[in-house]
Design a protein around this motif. Sequence first.
Motif, PDB file in Angstrom:
ATOM      1  N   GLN A 134      -3.756  13.684  -8.310  1.00 34.79           N
ATOM      2  CA  GLN A 134      -3.447  12.420  -7.645  1.00 34.79           C
ATOM      3  C   GLN A 134      -4.700  11.675  -7.182  1.00 34.79           C
ATOM      4  OE1 GLN A 134      -0.216  12.860  -4.876  1.00 34.79           O
ATOM      5  NE2 GLN A 134      -0.836  11.101  -3.689  1.00 34.79           N
ATOM      6  N   SER A 135      -5.737  12.403  -6.829  1.00 34.24           N
ATOM      7  CA  SER A 135      -6.962  11.777  -6.324  1.00 34.24           C
ATOM      8  C   SER A 135      -7.718  11.029  -7.426  1.00 34.24           C
ATOM      9  CB  SER A 135      -7.875  12.825  -5.685  1.00 34.24           C
ATOM     10  OG  SER A 135      -8.370  13.727  -6.663  1.00 34.24           O
ATOM     11  N   LYS A 172       2.278   1.567  -3.486  1.00 31.20           N
ATOM     12  CA  LYS A 172       1.231   2.057  -4.397  1.00 31.20           C
ATOM     13  C   LYS A 172       1.069   3.565  -4.263  1.00 31.20           C
ATOM     14  CE  LYS A 172      -2.112  -1.527  -5.403  1.00 31.20           C
ATOM     15  NZ  LYS A 172      -3.472  -2.002  -5.172  1.00 31.20           N
ATOM     16  N   ASP A 173       0.986   4.030  -3.028  1.00 30.42           N
ATOM     17  CA  ASP A 173       0.821   5.472  -2.797  1.00 30.42           C
ATOM     18  C   ASP A 173       2.005   6.254  -3.351  1.00 30.42           C
ATOM     19  OD1 ASP A 173      -1.579   4.990  -1.530  1.00 30.42           O
ATOM     20  OD2 ASP A 173      -0.750   5.150   0.505  1.00 30.42           O
ATOM     21  N   GLN A 174       3.209   5.723  -3.167  1.00 30.43           N
ATOM     22  CA  GLN A 174       4.407   6.406  -3.657  1.00 30.43           C
ATOM     23  C   GLN A 174       4.441   6.432  -5.184  1.00 30.43           C
ATOM     24  OE1 GLN A 174       7.476   4.162  -1.707  1.00 30.43           O
ATOM     25  NE2 GLN A 174       7.129   5.149   0.265  1.00 30.43           N
ATOM     26  N   ILE A 204       1.773   6.270  -7.217  1.00 27.44           N
ATOM     27  CA  ILE A 204       0.728   7.213  -7.657  1.00 27.44           C
ATOM     28  C   ILE A 204       1.226   8.644  -7.527  1.00 27.44           C
ATOM     29  CG2 ILE A 204      -1.542   8.159  -7.050  1.00 27.44           C
ATOM     30  CD1 ILE A 204      -2.413   5.240  -6.449  1.00 27.44           C
ATOM     31  N   ARG A 205       1.879   8.949  -6.421  1.00 24.56           N
ATOM     32  CA  ARG A 205       2.417  10.296  -6.219  1.00 24.56           C
ATOM     33  C   ARG A 205       3.470  10.622  -7.282  1.00 24.56           C
ATOM     34  NH1 ARG A 205       2.528  10.351  -1.131  1.00 24.56           N
ATOM     35  NH2 ARG A 205       4.381   9.095  -0.836  1.00 24.56           N
ATOM     36  N   GLU A 256      -5.395   5.740 -10.221  1.00 26.84           N
ATOM     37  CA  GLU A 256      -5.323   4.478  -9.482  1.00 26.84           C
ATOM     38  C   GLU A 256      -4.501   3.468 -10.284  1.00 26.84           C
ATOM     39  OE1 GLU A 256      -9.553   2.335 -10.611  1.00 26.84           O
ATOM     40  OE2 GLU A 256      -9.394   3.391  -8.727  1.00 26.84           O
ATOM     41  N   GLU A 315       0.828  -1.204   0.000  1.00 25.45           N
ATOM     42  CA  GLU A 315       0.000   0.000   0.000  1.00 25.45           C
ATOM     43  C   GLU A 315       0.864   1.256   0.000  1.00 25.45           C
ATOM     44  OE1 GLU A 315      -3.417   1.566  -0.804  1.00 25.45           O
ATOM     45  OE2 GLU A 315      -3.230  -0.581  -0.494  1.00 25.45           O
ATOM     46  N   LEU A 316       1.960   1.235   0.782  1.00 21.68           N
ATOM     47  CA  LEU A 316       2.890   2.368   0.780  1.00 21.68           C
ATOM     48  C   LEU A 316       3.514   2.551  -0.597  1.00 21.68           C
ATOM     49  CD1 LEU A 316       4.725   1.843   4.184  1.00 21.68           C
ATOM     50  CD2 LEU A 316       3.216   3.730   3.582  1.00 21.68           C
TER      51      LEU A 316
END
Length: 140
Positions: free
Chosen positions: A61-62, A46-48, A50-51, A65, A43-44
């Motif tokens: 960013q929102s 994935k977030d990185q 996407i950012r 996906e 999950e971390l």
Amino acid sequence: MKKALLIPVLIFLLFVGLYFFRTNKNSLTTQTIPTPTLAVREELTKDQIIRALSQKNNWDQSKVELNSMTVEGEFAKGGVKFKDGMGEGLWFAARVNGAWKIVYDGNGIIPCDSIATYQNFPKDMIPSCYDKQTEKLLTR
């Protein structure tokens, strides 16, 4: 006489040894450092990713996906789409100094110059690339 003295001495040494062994064993403290579970690490990551994609392409960013992701050590690949359903593509990333950097994102064949700096990128992730100078597809 020697045997009579030897047996109590051995028993005494045995008890002393057991005492010190138990005392030292109990006095040793093991510090457990919690490590993130695989799901948390994914999950971390994935977030990185996407950012990093959003920053590189100036995306909101929102609305981004990942629809797939594979990580092999310091390298990752996957698919990206927009939550509003407009457009999809693929991406490749490398972890550089602890942060994910997008090596390539888009559609189609990856240009060799995009991955030239990342010679260690796993060949099973990027088995071939397009050489713009020779206009040929190269097997890595």
